[in-house]
Scaffold this active site. Sequence first.
Site, PDB file in Angstrom:
ATOM      1  CG  ASN A  21     -31.649  39.347 -15.177  1.00 35.07           C
ATOM      2  OD1 ASN A  21     -32.507  39.814 -15.921  1.00 35.07           O
ATOM      3  ND2 ASN A  21     -30.601  38.682 -15.641  1.00 35.07           N
ATOM      4  NE  ARG A  31     -29.657  41.455 -17.368  1.00 33.59           N
ATOM      5  CZ  ARG A  31     -28.486  41.102 -16.868  1.00 33.59           C
ATOM      6  NH1 ARG A  31     -28.019  41.668 -15.780  1.00 33.59           N
ATOM      7  NH2 ARG A  31     -27.754  40.185 -17.460  1.00 33.59           N
TER       8      ARG A  31
END
Length: 93
Positions: free
Chosen positions: A38, A20
């Site tokens: 996520n 990320r």
Amino acid sequence: MSLVRAHFRVTGFVQGVGFRYFILRQAFDLQLNGWVRNRYNGSVEGVVEGPPEKVKEFLDFCRRGPAMADVQELEVQYEKPQGETSFRIRETI
């Protein structure tokens, strides 16, 4: 200037490897907007908006991922732009 919106999902070994934050950095460098998060199933999902050539470059980064990641698949669906104004990491779902 025409903008595109790509909703993407990355599967493989993509959590716990800084994916990320890698994506956040790429979006910042390319001046793109959207979000990434996520998912509880182990995938990473996100949306990116911007000029088509920059979105394509961003998605190429998603296909590679950071050094410790093992990307198995990148799924992309193009949607109508929604006017995202920043790029952020969202809560896991």
